[in-house]
Design an enzyme around this catalytic site. Structure first.
Site, PDB file in Angstrom:
ATOM      1  N   LYS A 186      58.754   4.984  50.632  1.00  0.00           N
ATOM      2  CA  LYS A 186      57.775   4.334  49.628  1.00  0.00           C
ATOM      3  C   LYS A 186      57.531   2.984  50.028  1.00  0.00           C
ATOM      4  O   LYS A 186      56.241   2.518  49.727  1.00  0.00           O
ATOM      5  CB  LYS A 186      58.253   4.345  48.338  1.00  0.00           C
ATOM      6  N   ASP A 222      54.255   6.534  40.152  1.00  0.00           N
ATOM      7  CA  ASP A 222      55.607   6.390  39.604  1.00  0.00           C
ATOM      8  C   ASP A 222      55.525   5.509  38.306  1.00  0.00           C
ATOM      9  O   ASP A 222      56.224   5.817  37.346  1.00  0.00           O
ATOM     10  CB  ASP A 222      56.668   5.810  40.452  1.00  0.00           C
TER      11      ASP A 222
HETATM   12  P1  NAP Z   1      65.262   4.509  47.712  1.00  0.00           P
HETATM   13  O1  NAP Z   1      64.257   3.760  47.952  1.00  0.00           O
HETATM   14  O2  NAP Z   1      65.951   5.312  48.987  1.00  0.00           O
HETATM   15  O3  NAP Z   1      66.424   3.762  47.145  1.00  0.00           O
HETATM   16  C1  NAP Z   1      67.625   4.398  46.628  1.00  0.00           C
HETATM   17  C2  NAP Z   1      68.556   3.486  45.822  1.00  0.00           C
HETATM   18  O4  NAP Z   1      69.698   4.009  45.327  1.00  0.00           O
HETATM   19  C3  NAP Z   1      68.884   2.125  46.565  1.00  0.00           C
HETATM   20  O5  NAP Z   1      68.870   0.931  45.665  1.00  0.00           O
HETATM   21  C4  NAP Z   1      70.482   2.494  46.845  1.00  0.00           C
HETATM   22  O6  NAP Z   1      71.310   1.598  46.919  1.00  0.00           O
HETATM   23  C5  NAP Z   1      70.885   3.528  45.729  1.00  0.00           C
HETATM   24  N1  NAP Z   1      71.839   4.703  46.067  1.00  0.00           N
HETATM   25  C6  NAP Z   1      71.664   5.577  47.059  1.00  0.00           C
HETATM   26  N2  NAP Z   1      72.687   6.424  46.866  1.00  0.00           N
HETATM   27  C7  NAP Z   1      73.668   5.906  46.263  1.00  0.00           C
HETATM   28  C8  NAP Z   1      74.791   6.163  45.580  1.00  0.00           C
HETATM   29  N3  NAP Z   1      75.341   7.359  46.042  1.00  0.00           N
HETATM   30  N4  NAP Z   1      75.470   5.447  44.760  1.00  0.00           N
HETATM   31  C9  NAP Z   1      74.757   4.499  43.999  1.00  0.00           C
HETATM   32  N5  NAP Z   1      73.618   3.839  44.655  1.00  0.00           N
HETATM   33  C10 NAP Z   1      73.034   4.739  45.513  1.00  0.00           C
HETATM   34  O7  NAP Z   1      64.935   5.821  46.865  1.00  0.00           O
HETATM   35  P2  NAP Z   1      63.839   5.845  45.604  1.00  0.00           P
HETATM   36  O8  NAP Z   1      62.634   6.483  46.126  1.00  0.00           O
HETATM   37  O9  NAP Z   1      63.945   4.551  45.209  1.00  0.00           O
HETATM   38  O10 NAP Z   1      64.492   6.992  44.432  1.00  0.00           O
HETATM   39  C11 NAP Z   1      65.669   6.683  44.039  1.00  0.00           C
HETATM   40  C12 NAP Z   1      65.936   7.782  42.988  1.00  0.00           C
HETATM   41  O11 NAP Z   1      64.652   7.903  42.121  1.00  0.00           O
HETATM   42  C13 NAP Z   1      66.011   9.245  43.550  1.00  0.00           C
HETATM   43  O12 NAP Z   1      67.062   9.892  42.867  1.00  0.00           O
HETATM   44  C14 NAP Z   1      64.749   9.930  43.348  1.00  0.00           C
HETATM   45  O13 NAP Z   1      64.964  11.278  43.455  1.00  0.00           O
HETATM   46  C15 NAP Z   1      64.372   9.367  41.871  1.00  0.00           C
HETATM   47  N6  NAP Z   1      63.014   9.531  41.647  1.00  0.00           N
HETATM   48  C16 NAP Z   1      62.501  10.339  40.872  1.00  0.00           C
HETATM   49  C17 NAP Z   1      61.265  10.368  40.544  1.00  0.00           C
HETATM   50  C18 NAP Z   1      60.663  11.309  39.558  1.00  0.00           C
HETATM   51  O14 NAP Z   1      59.478  11.547  39.439  1.00  0.00           O
HETATM   52  N7  NAP Z   1      61.613  11.691  38.735  1.00  0.00           N
HETATM   53  C19 NAP Z   1      60.262   9.480  41.106  1.00  0.00           C
HETATM   54  C20 NAP Z   1      60.814   8.459  42.046  1.00  0.00           C
HETATM   55  C21 NAP Z   1      62.186   8.724  42.475  1.00  0.00           C
HETATM   56  P3  NAP Z   1      71.554   0.801  48.130  1.00  0.00           P
HETATM   57  O15 NAP Z   1      70.554  -0.380  48.217  1.00  0.00           O
HETATM   58  O16 NAP Z   1      73.076   0.305  48.292  1.00  0.00           O
HETATM   59  O17 NAP Z   1      71.461   1.707  49.440  1.00  0.00           O
END
Ligand code: NAP
Length: 473
Positions: free
Chosen positions: A271, A307
């Site tokens: 993203k 989002d």
């Molecule tokens: P991203 O940019 O990859 O960021 C992931 C974040 O989660 C980082 O801060 C990471 O921490 C943390 N993380 C990853 N694995 C973890 C774990 N096992 N325990 C604790 N923290 C963890 O991902 P993103 O795009 O922001 O998405 C994040 C979440 O939101 C995902 O689950 C995604 O499916 C969800 N989401 C949902 C929607 C929807 O429409 N419902 C839309 C967008 C996103 P570090 O900095 O330590 O790596």
């Protein structure tokens, strides 16, 4: 001109006739009979003279026995017989009756190698090659090889297999492939990524194609949701998955242009990293520093963040007013940025906690928020928003924060939608918080906004929700 070729997988002669008639009624312009699907090859192969050009394909048994069956197939009305490139039979029939085929179920080679394969196949008949597509580089290799083959003017069949190859089937007319192999019914698909004949007919030769990229892309519900919306809006459109490893993300713009993709959703982990590859960033996406939607406009690729709209709609649906609220964002990635942008604009006091504290600090600085270490979290928030995959299917089944931070006034939103109840939401509910909401509403709302950006049409959200539920079931 590409013909839709239905693949007939039958157990006996009677079924072959039935399926052939069904396929022709549904619009098939050619039929491939998989003779290898018959437990015993029928004595009467007259179904091969079914009224549209037919292909007899037989991958077993031994070559000498196959030779006789192929001779019978041609005598019974087959226009072509399909013979693999490594069979000694490939040069034993008139070239105009042979489709000489090559399959690589592992990878797509580079353009030069694809062209060398086609050169070799052409010496025995119409060349057909199918390659497993793994991502953008493979899609571009297929595209450029097809461009060279098209220039030559002789017929060829080129297919990208697998989910990531689906766009090569949908755009088979653009590629110039002689045939688009289709499954008569979903359960009869004979190759990975094959679409059904009904879907190929619905799409026609110039459908609108949208996509999602991320890495990996195993858990996304977006294709089901968008494909249902396309159908309900009576748009000849299809939403496909194009996974892209980080090192191939820079190729995505070219894939969008070459395959005429109207727009793309961008998910974990691209993203933020996708931004440098776009021509213009919408102010809302700019405020978040993250893009989840690309629109292919005549002026170039534009980045948006729907989002944010999804988060706003989700919190509104449980009457959570961010104005003046103490809000905690868990996570520091793209979705956390969208949450911070929304909550800041809505007037919340924001705290950010993240597994890697330094990233929480950086994000907090960007949005004038506080950063908090996970172990220092207190029950001080009326809005808690999880923007990490902790607890998501396929990830560790855990909560990203201790369960001591909930109060009766807290609204807890988890962006995860699979499973429906994450460990975080289960704990919040058990603690008696004011409201819990998972990521479903956010998913539907961000998808609806992306759909409108691409098509100019407001999709039917009820249809999208139904598609979500069917997928989740
Ligand atoms: P991203 O940019 O990859 O960021 C992931 C974040 O989660 C980082 O801060 C990471 O921490 C943390 N993380 C990853 N694995 C973890 C774990 N096992 N325990 C604790 N923290 C963890 O991902 P993103 O795009 O922001 O998405 C994040 C979440 O939101 C995902 O689950 C995604 O499916 C969800 N989401 C949902 C929607 C929807 O429409 N419902 C839309 C967008 C996103 P570090 O900095 O330590 O790596």
């Amino acid at each position: 001109m590409t013909a839709n070729c239905a693949v007939i997988v039958a157990k006996d002669e009677g079924e072959a006739w039935t399926l052939a008639k069904e396929a022709i009624l549904k619009g098939a312009e050619a039929l491939e009979f998989r003779l290898d699907s018959f437990p015993v090859i029928p004595a009467d192969l007259s179904f091969l003279a079914c009224g549209v050009p037919s292909i007899a394909t037989l991958r077993s048994p031994l070559d000498e026995e196959r030779k006789d069956i192929f001779l019978r197939a041609l005598a019974s009305g087959a226009k072509y017989i399909d013979i693999e490139s490594d069979s000694v039979l490939r040069n034993r029939f008139p070239k105009e009756q042979v489709i000489c085929s090559y399959h690589d179920f592992e990878k797509t080679p580079a353009e030069d190698e694809i062209l060398a394969i086609f050169n070799d196949l052409r010496s025995s008949g119409i060349p057909k090659a199918a390659f497993m597509v793994r991502g953008p580089a493979d899609l571009l290799a297929v595209w450029s090889a097809a461009s060279v083959l098209r220039e030559k003017g002789a017929p060829f069949i080129l297919i990208g297999m697998g989910a990531a190859g689906e766009v090569t089937r949908i755009r088979s007319s653009d590629l110039g492939s002689m045939l688009n192999y289709c499954a008569l019914r979903p359960e009869l698909a004979s190759a990975p990524g094959q679409i059904t004949l009904e879907e190929a007919e619905r799409l026609g030769t110039d459908p609108q194609v949208a996509a999602v990229t991320g890495y990996p892309l195993t858990h996304t519900f977006s294709p089901e949701i968008h494909n249902a919306a396309f159908k309900a809006a009576k748009i000849r459109g299809r939403y496909v998955k194009i996974p892209s490893a980080p090192e191939e993300l820079l190729l995505i713009p070219e894939v969008i242009r070459k395959y005429r993709i109207i727009g793309m959703n961008v998910t974990i982990p691209h993203k933020e990293s996708v931004i440098p590859f776009l021509k213009r960033i919408d102010p809302l996406a700019e405020s978040a520093g993250a893009v989840n939607t690309i629109r292919n406009s005549p002026a170039g690729l534009e980045g948006y963040n729907t989002d944010i709209l999804g988060i706003a709609a989700s919190l509104a649906s449980v009457d959570a007013d961010p104005k003046g609220a103490e809000a905690l964002i868990i996570g520091a990635g793209g979705a956390a940025k969208a949450a911070a942008a929304y909550l800041k604009a809505a007037g919340a006091h924001i705290s950010i906690a993240n597994r890697t504290f330094a990233r929480a600090e950086t994000l907090a600085e960007l949005f004038g928020a506080r950063s908090v270490k996970i172990e220092d979290l207190k029950p001080a928030y009326t809005i808690i928003l999880n923007a990490t995959p902790a607890g998501m299917s396929g990830f560790e089944h855990c909560s990203p924060v201790p369960h001591t931070i909930f109060t009766k006034d807290t609204v807890v939103m988890d962006m995860i939608y699979d499973p429906e109840v994450t460990p975080l939401l289960a704990a919040a509910k058990a603690a008696g918080v004011r409201a819990c909401i998972n990521g479903k509403t956010m998913l539907i709302e961000q998808a609806a906004a992306s759909f409108t950006l691409w098509t100019g049409i407001t999709p039917d959200r009820a249809v999208m929700r139904k598609a979500f539920e069917a997928r989740a079931a």
